[in-house]
Design an enzyme around this catalytic site. Sequence first.
Site, PDB file in Angstrom:
ATOM      1  N   ASP A  55       4.876   3.735   5.408  1.00  0.00           N
ATOM      2  CA  ASP A  55       4.157   4.015   6.665  1.00  0.00           C
ATOM      3  C   ASP A  55       2.723   4.466   6.411  1.00  0.00           C
ATOM      4  O   ASP A  55       2.082   5.031   7.285  1.00  0.00           O
ATOM      5  CB  ASP A  55       4.913   5.071   7.497  1.00  0.00           C
ATOM      6  CG  ASP A  55       5.118   6.383   6.744  1.00  0.00           C
ATOM      7  OD1 ASP A  55       4.506   6.554   5.667  1.00  0.00           O
ATOM      8  OD2 ASP A  55       5.882   7.224   7.232  1.00  0.00           O
ATOM      9  N   HIS A 111       6.365  10.259   8.853  1.00  0.00           N
ATOM     10  CA  HIS A 111       5.532  11.000   7.904  1.00  0.00           C
ATOM     11  C   HIS A 111       5.130  12.363   8.475  1.00  0.00           C
ATOM     12  O   HIS A 111       4.018  12.846   8.274  1.00  0.00           O
ATOM     13  CB  HIS A 111       4.283  10.174   7.599  1.00  0.00           C
ATOM     14  CG  HIS A 111       3.754  10.283   6.199  1.00  0.00           C
ATOM     15  ND1 HIS A 111       3.795   9.221   5.327  1.00  0.00           N
ATOM     16  CD2 HIS A 111       3.157  11.286   5.522  1.00  0.00           C
ATOM     17  CE1 HIS A 111       3.210   9.579   4.185  1.00  0.00           C
ATOM     18  NE2 HIS A 111       2.835  10.841   4.282  1.00  0.00           N
ATOM     19  N   TYR A 154       4.265   6.067  -3.813  1.00  0.00           N
ATOM     20  CA  TYR A 154       3.160   5.346  -3.186  1.00  0.00           C
ATOM     21  C   TYR A 154       2.852   4.190  -4.127  1.00  0.00           C
ATOM     22  O   TYR A 154       2.598   4.408  -5.323  1.00  0.00           O
ATOM     23  CB  TYR A 154       1.925   6.243  -3.071  1.00  0.00           C
ATOM     24  CG  TYR A 154       1.933   7.171  -1.882  1.00  0.00           C
ATOM     25  CD1 TYR A 154       2.200   6.695  -0.599  1.00  0.00           C
ATOM     26  CD2 TYR A 154       1.634   8.525  -2.033  1.00  0.00           C
ATOM     27  CE1 TYR A 154       2.188   7.539   0.498  1.00  0.00           C
ATOM     28  CE2 TYR A 154       1.613   9.379  -0.939  1.00  0.00           C
ATOM     29  CZ  TYR A 154       1.892   8.881   0.325  1.00  0.00           C
ATOM     30  OH  TYR A 154       1.869   9.716   1.403  1.00  0.00           O
TER      31      TYR A 154
END
Length: 502
Positions: free
Chosen positions: A268, A360, A240
């Site tokens: 995403d 995800h 991230y």
Amino acid sequence: MAAQKALSGKDVATHNTRESCWIIVHGNVYDVTDFLDEHPGGSKIILKYAGKDATAEYDPIHPPDAITTNLPKEKHLGPVEPDTVEKVEVVITDEEKARLERVENRPPLDEILNLHDFEAIARQVMRDKAWAYYSSAADDEITNRENHAAYHRIWFRPKILVDVTKVDWSTTILGQRSTMPVYITATALGKLGHPDGELNLTRAAAKHGVIQMIPTLASCSFDEIVDAAQPGQVQWLQLYVNKDRAITKRIVQHAEKRGIKGLFITVDAPQLGRREKDMRMKFTDEDPSEVSKSGSDGVDRSQGAARAISSFIDPGLKWADLDWFKTITRMPLILKGVQRWEDALKAYDLGLAGVVLSNHGGRQLDFARSGIEVLVEVVAKLKEKRGISFPNEKFQLFVDGGVRRATDVIKAVALGATAVGIGRPFLYAFSSYGQEGVEKALQILHDEFEMNMRLIGAETIKDITPDMVDCSNIGSHIAAIPEDRLYDANYETLQHAKLREI
Ligand code: FMN
């Protein structure tokens, strides 16, 4: 430097208010008074442990070094004399007693026949908070369910009279060997489900020769997870991207130094999805008037574990940033969460190593299409626009979401994927049975591969070709299909808001 004098538990206990709040974590005392309103999980949970040992509550949700890296040095007050700390009284509720009884009554692993079984057991033996975090998905959870259902729109066209005495489903992924075209994808907060958290995955992956993707938001520290790997064991890192690029650079370069073989940048999740099962759990667990308060950083504390831990993620990440990643690392770069062929094409043109076609696990944009459906269009369009075919060593396609059987994997491989990621089933496996559960899950997949390779007439992974599947209905979202009873029975219906109990 002289060793710091240990504080006494009694002293610590006097700092038990919002005005002066000390806590003990792993035998050290921290002054978190100024941090109360910054804490992504809200101040209430810290105040519950003000003046006390918070280790048991802290561990499942934080990497061990979270407190030392986030709190200024002068707030680290030093060790505490262990014998002087009053034990935090653990009240075992009737509900918890009933849960522990269910844990005792788990069926032996011999009776677990498929990956769905782990979910069914996990739902009964996990703590409610952990179950809510792992199982939840965005909004009405349509994409979550579609991820699995999409595989039902693909049917086999098996070959007959092929010598399948010996079958081999091992493969090469990003230049690394794997015993099957499956990897353990990144899933955050492993310790919510089991005290060993992600290490269950590392150890089981070593035994079965599969690759583990380590999440940025693991509950074990990155180094602990890498240290637990066997020599030569392949691991990747899911990233991230932090608003503070210096932090991102440090993480990436440290990972490369530690031998990580691929960097999967999650694209995403500029904002985490609203996962209502997780959010509702937060409301039932805490006083709503408290948890809905915002901190000074404007982060909404009301939205469950997921939102609480993810406020650092940069929503400003854009295509132009990818060139920067190329300057800071030589690891293969892969985008995780690509959902349309146009973006896969851009990634290819940028010279990246691949893309994960993923939504995800249905936890982000509801009504995003399944990865397997997107795979079909990506393969067709990249062939049309750039003349490349798949599987392709230079630009690899990965898929995740809803994969529960080796037949699902074989379908993805037939359609051009190098490998697929599996998430929740491994979480449910270790939440129910620890490392042995994950090993069993991987063994089940191996057994399913062996049988299904024979039955479709493929000796090796290379023999699984597009003509072996009929995916003519993949884009149709109205095709009638037989119900998948095991999957559906596990699916927990969303709950409406309830009146407060009087
Ligand atoms: N994807 C990420 O890129 N980063 C994460 O931190 C992350 N955490 C997750 C936590 C949980 C509990 C779950 C279920 C998924 C998470 N994912 C994360 C998404 C997974 O990597 C993967 O895309 C998804 O789980 C695949 O679907 P499946 O669970 O049906 O196999």
